[in-house]
Design an enzyme around this catalytic site. Structure first.
Site, PDB file in Angstrom:
ATOM      1  N   HIS A   1       0.799  -1.228   0.000  1.00 51.42           N
ATOM      2  CA  HIS A   1       0.000   0.000   0.000  1.00 51.42           C
ATOM      3  C   HIS A   1       0.833   1.280   0.000  1.00 51.42           C
ATOM      4  O   HIS A   1       0.274   2.375   0.049  1.00 51.42           O
ATOM      5  CB  HIS A   1      -0.930   0.011   1.219  1.00 51.42           C
ATOM      6  CG  HIS A   1      -1.919  -1.105   1.245  1.00 51.42           C
ATOM      7  ND1 HIS A   1      -2.877  -1.286   0.261  1.00 51.42           N
ATOM      8  CD2 HIS A   1      -2.089  -2.124   2.122  1.00 51.42           C
ATOM      9  CE1 HIS A   1      -3.605  -2.357   0.540  1.00 51.42           C
ATOM     10  NE2 HIS A   1      -3.145  -2.896   1.655  1.00 51.42           N
TER      11      HIS A   1
ATOM     12  N   GLU B   1      -6.623 -12.915   5.238  1.00 48.19           N
ATOM     13  CA  GLU B   1      -7.390 -11.687   5.012  1.00 48.19           C
ATOM     14  C   GLU B   1      -8.729 -11.931   4.328  1.00 48.19           C
ATOM     15  O   GLU B   1      -9.431 -10.977   3.998  1.00 48.19           O
ATOM     16  CB  GLU B   1      -6.572 -10.718   4.146  1.00 48.19           C
ATOM     17  CG  GLU B   1      -5.205 -10.375   4.712  1.00 48.19           C
ATOM     18  CD  GLU B   1      -4.490  -9.318   3.900  1.00 48.19           C
ATOM     19  OE1 GLU B   1      -4.593  -8.136   4.270  1.00 48.19           O
ATOM     20  OE2 GLU B   1      -3.842  -9.669   2.895  1.00 48.19           O
TER      21      GLU B   1
ATOM     22  N   ASP C   1      -8.912  -6.102   5.785  1.00 45.95           N
ATOM     23  CA  ASP C   1      -9.440  -6.876   4.664  1.00 45.95           C
ATOM     24  C   ASP C   1     -10.318  -8.029   5.131  1.00 45.95           C
ATOM     25  O   ASP C   1     -11.315  -8.354   4.481  1.00 45.95           O
ATOM     26  CB  ASP C   1      -8.292  -7.405   3.798  1.00 45.95           C
ATOM     27  CG  ASP C   1      -7.718  -6.335   2.881  1.00 45.95           C
ATOM     28  OD1 ASP C   1      -8.511  -5.712   2.145  1.00 45.95           O
ATOM     29  OD2 ASP C   1      -6.506  -6.123   2.897  1.00 45.95           O
TER      30      ASP C   1
END
Length: 312
Positions: free
Chosen positions: A94, A199, A225
Site C-alpha cells: 500500500h 485476510e 481486509d
C-alpha cells in the site's frame, strides 16, 4: 563521539551504520573512528549464516515490532531498534515502495541485526524471491487463501532441493560477500520464512492447512481486509470477526506458528497479546508520528497563554 542514551543496547549501531554505508565522514575524530566497531562486528547474518527472525521466533514468547508505510529511509531500522523494536515490517502493498527502497532499508537493518519483514504487493513467487535477495529475513504475502498458495509461496523462500528460489550470491542478501555455496544455501533455507496473511473468509477456512505448510512461520491476520471479506467492514469486535480470529489462532497454536497482527496503539497491542497474539507490530510510522505530534501540539496549546506578549 557521544551516543544518546537511547542507543544503549545497540552499542555502536549508528556509528557502524554510517561507516558501512558512507564515505569517510568529516567531523569524526580519529579517536571516535578507532572506537567504532568494524563492519565485521555485524558479520553474523551478513554471510547468510545465522538465523535472524526465525531464531527470534523460536526464542521469545512475544515479539514486538513496527510497521513502515511512509518513511523508508536507511535510518528507519536504527531508529526503531533504538526504541526497542524486535522486528520491522516494510510495506510494499500500500506504500508504493520499490525494491531499491527495500534494499536500502534491508541493508541497514542487517548491519544492526534487526530482522526485516517485507510485505510484497501481491502473492507472486517472483516478488518473494526478489524481496529475499534484497535482504529481507521474511516475506509477508497478502491474501493467502489456500494451502496450495501457501505451498507455492513458501517454496519461493527456499533454495533447491527444499524449494524453487533462484540462486544468486554476492548481492544484497549476503552483503556482497563470498563463501561456500552449499553452506550459504543451507543456512539461507534455515533462516528465510513466509508470513501468510489471512485476510479472506477462504483463508480462515483454510487456516489449519496453511499453518501446516512447511516454511510458514506466522499466520498474520489482516484485520481490515478480513472484516470486509466477512461483510462487517471495520467491526473487529463483531462475533463473526472474533470467531474467525479464534479459528486462525487455533490453527497457529496447533502447528506451532506465530499469530501476528498490526496494532493501532500500545493499548490495542496489549489487548491483542491478551487474546493470544505473540507477534505484534505496534502502530504504523504514520500513526506513531501523528499521535506523537498531536499530543505535543495539544500539550503546548493547553499550557501556553494565548494572550502572552510577543517577544521584542
Amino acid at each position: 563521539m557521544m551516543l544518546p542514551p537511547s542507543w544503549e543496547g545497540h552499542a555502536g549501531a549508528p556509528t557502524a551504520f554510517l561507516i558501512a554505508l558512507s564515505e569517510p565522514m568529516i567531523g569524526l575524530s580519529d579517536e571516535s573512528m578507532s572506537a567504532a566497531p568494524s563492519r565485521s562486528t555485524f558479520g553474523g547474518r551478513a554471510g547468510m549464516g545465522q538465523p535472524g527472525l526465525a531464531a527470534a521466533m523460536a526464542g521469545a514468547d512475544l515479539l514486538l515490532g513496527h510497521f513502515v508505510m511512509e518513511f523508508a529511509t536507511p535510518g528507519i531500522g536504527p531508529i526503531v531498534a533504538a526504541a526497542g523494536a524486535e522486528f520491522l515490517v516494510l510495506d510494499m502493498e500500500h506504500s508504493g515502495f520499490g525494491f531499491e527502497t527495500v534494499k536500502q532499508v534491508a541493508v541497514s537493518c542487517r548491519l544492526i541485526d534487526l530482522p526485516l519483514v517485507v510485505r510484497v504487493p501481491a502473492k507472486h513467487a517472483d516478488l518473494v524471491g526478489r524481496a529475499l535477495d534484497m535482504g529481507a529475513d521474511a516475506v509477508m504475502a497478502p491474501m493467502v487463501s489456500s494451502a496450495e498458495e501457501a505451498r507455492l509461496l513458501a517454496a519461493a523462500t527456499r533454495y533447491p532441493p527444499d524449494g524453487r528460489r533462484g540462486v544468486a550470491t554476492m548481492i544484497a542478501h549476503d552483503l556482497w560477500r563470498g563463501g561456500d555455496l552449499a553452506d550459504k544455501l543451507r543456512s539461507a533455507n534455515e533462516r528465510s520464512l513466509l508470513i501468510a496473511q489471512i485476510e479472506t473468509e477462504e483463508g480462515v477456512e483454510a487456516a489449519d492447512a496453511i499453518a501446516a505448510t512447511p516454511g510458514v512461520g506466522c499466520l498474520w491476520i489482516g484485520h481490515m481486509d478480513l472484516s470486509c471479506s466477512l461483510g462487517i467492514n471495520g467491526a473487529f469486535e463483531h462475533p463473526r470477526f472474533r470467531r474467525a480470529e479464534e479459528k486462525v489462532a487455533a490453527a497457529a497454536r496447533a502447528h506451532g506458528r506465530r499469530l501476528g497482527r498490526l496494532a493501532a496503539s500500545a493499548g490495542d497491542a496489549v489487548s491483542l497479546v491478551e487474546r493470544g497474539y505473540d507477534m505484534v507490530a505496534v502502530a504504523t510510522d504514520i500513526i506513531a508520528l501523528q499521535a506523537h505530534l498531536r499530543a505535543a501540539f495539544d500539550d503546548v496549546r493547553a499550557n501556553c497563554r494565548t494572550d502572552a506578549k510577543t517577544v521584542g
